[in-house]
Write an enzyme that holds these catalytic residues in place. Structure first.
Site, PDB file in Angstrom:
ATOM      1  N   SER A   1      58.684  48.321  22.273  1.00 42.86           N
ATOM      2  CA  SER A   1      57.716  48.668  23.311  1.00 42.86           C
ATOM      3  C   SER A   1      57.289  50.117  23.131  1.00 42.86           C
ATOM      4  CB  SER A   1      58.331  48.472  24.699  1.00 42.86           C
ATOM      5  OG  SER A   1      58.667  47.124  24.910  1.00 42.86           O
TER       6      SER A   1
ATOM      7  N   GLU B   1      56.932  55.874  25.007  1.00 40.30           N
ATOM      8  CA  GLU B   1      58.386  55.747  24.933  1.00 40.30           C
ATOM      9  C   GLU B   1      58.901  56.204  23.588  1.00 40.30           C
ATOM     10  OE1 GLU B   1      61.282  51.925  24.899  1.00 40.30           O
ATOM     11  OE2 GLU B   1      60.153  52.220  26.746  1.00 40.30           O
TER      12      GLU B   1
ATOM     13  N   ARG C   1      65.248  55.273  30.425  1.00 41.55           N
ATOM     14  CA  ARG C   1      65.000  55.792  29.076  1.00 41.55           C
ATOM     15  C   ARG C   1      65.370  57.281  28.947  1.00 41.55           C
ATOM     16  NH1 ARG C   1      65.371  51.256  28.977  1.00 41.55           N
ATOM     17  NH2 ARG C   1      63.894  49.689  28.251  1.00 41.55           N
TER      18      ARG C   1
END
Length: 307
Positions: A232, A302, A181
């Site tokens: 998510s 995230e 990420r």
């Protein structure tokens, strides 16, 4: 008052420099994020070509306004107070071209679903994982988006971008700095992705379509796609799955205002209707606190939080 004058002057300068560009004042960001949350942006700009994007970036920087560049707003939680300065949305830059040697080149605003479908029609495999990610190419490169059996790091060959001074550059291969990420673009938020070239492999269009259909069915079965979310919410902790930790902490279905831990998949925080940014932030903090207390694991968000 000076800030408002700068906004008006910048808008006027943009209309003069790029007469066809789309501009809005006090545009609700809830219309441009998949969470459907966010107050107004002072100045919201939607270029339709790379030339317009380049001009918009130059004009905004000349007026020394704060700047946020976004694509489909699929990994972003925006403050209820909105965004001061200028938001440039790249979603209108959506050209996708199939080249030689199994290459597909897509502009920053092209939705990943469209890129994957174009690759499938050309008989190119490798991008199937991205078909259900509700983001744009630029945002996906920025955060090295991934799902199931793939991530952008595995298919991005080179990326053309503008630096903070408006100069064009190209990153190739490992220079993207991809990790879980993250990418060189996340480390340099002043850089703006223009387009990326993906290196794929020859494949059977029917088999590729079947794989995309299978992944889509798995998403429908497991994910709360009928509610606004950012996918998510938390990064995967090493050695664990965030959704499992959240469920085992007894948090499935827990709500704060209009924000809720999905009853279908605990890794997703959803907007059940009318959720504010404050609702979602308080729910994120509650989840992090409960998981920390129960398992000693720190859940890292995230989602990009824009305050």
């Amino acid at each position: 008052m000076e800030h408002r004058i700068n906004i008006n002057e910048c808008a006027a300068a943009l209309r003069k420099a790029a007469p066809e560009i789309d501009i809005a004042i006090n545009e609700p960001m809830s219309r441009h994020t998949t969470f459907a949350i966010g107050g107004p942006a002072d100045l919201f700009v939607m270029p339709k070509t790379i030339a317009e994007l380049t001009t918009a970036l130059s004009v905004v920087r000349e007026h020394e306004l704060p700047l946020l560049v976004l694509g489909n707003g699929s990994n972003m939680l925006v403050s209820d107070n909105g965004v001061r300065g200028t938001v440039i949305c790249t979603i209108g830059l959506d050209e996708v071209r199939v080249g030689e040697d199994c290459q597909v080149t897509a502009e920053a605003g092209a939705l990943l679903s469209r890129v994957a479908r174009r690759a499938q029609r050309a008989g190119l495999t490798g991008a199937e994982f991205s078909a259900g990610i509700p983001g744009s190419l630029g945002g996906a490169v920025f955060m090295n988006a991934g799902a199931y059996d793939g991530q952008m790091a595995g298919i991005v060959e080179k990326t053309e971008y503008l630096d903070g001074e408006g100069a064009r550059h190209v990153l190739e291969g490992e220079a993207h700095g991809f990790g879980y990420r993250r990418s060189a673009f996340r480390a340099h938020p002043e850089w703006t992705v223009l387009r990326s070239t993906l290196r794929l492999r020859p494949g059977d269009p029917t088999a590729i379509q079947l794989k995309m259909a299978d992944l889509a069915q798995r998403r429908r079965d497991k994910q709360p796609l009928n509610y606004p979310s950012a996918g998510s919410t938390f990064k995967r902790p090493e050695g664990y799955f965030a959704g499992r930790l959240i469920e085992d902490a007894g948090l499935k279905g827990v709500s704060v205002g209009g924000a809720q831990v999905s009853e279908k998949h605990a890794g997703f925080l959803i907007n059940r209707g009318g959720a504010s940014c404050d609702d979602m932030l308080r729910l994120i903090e509650l989840v992090q606190s409960r998981v920390r207390e129960a398992f000693g694991v720190e859940l890292e968000c995230e989602v990009r939080i824009i305050r």
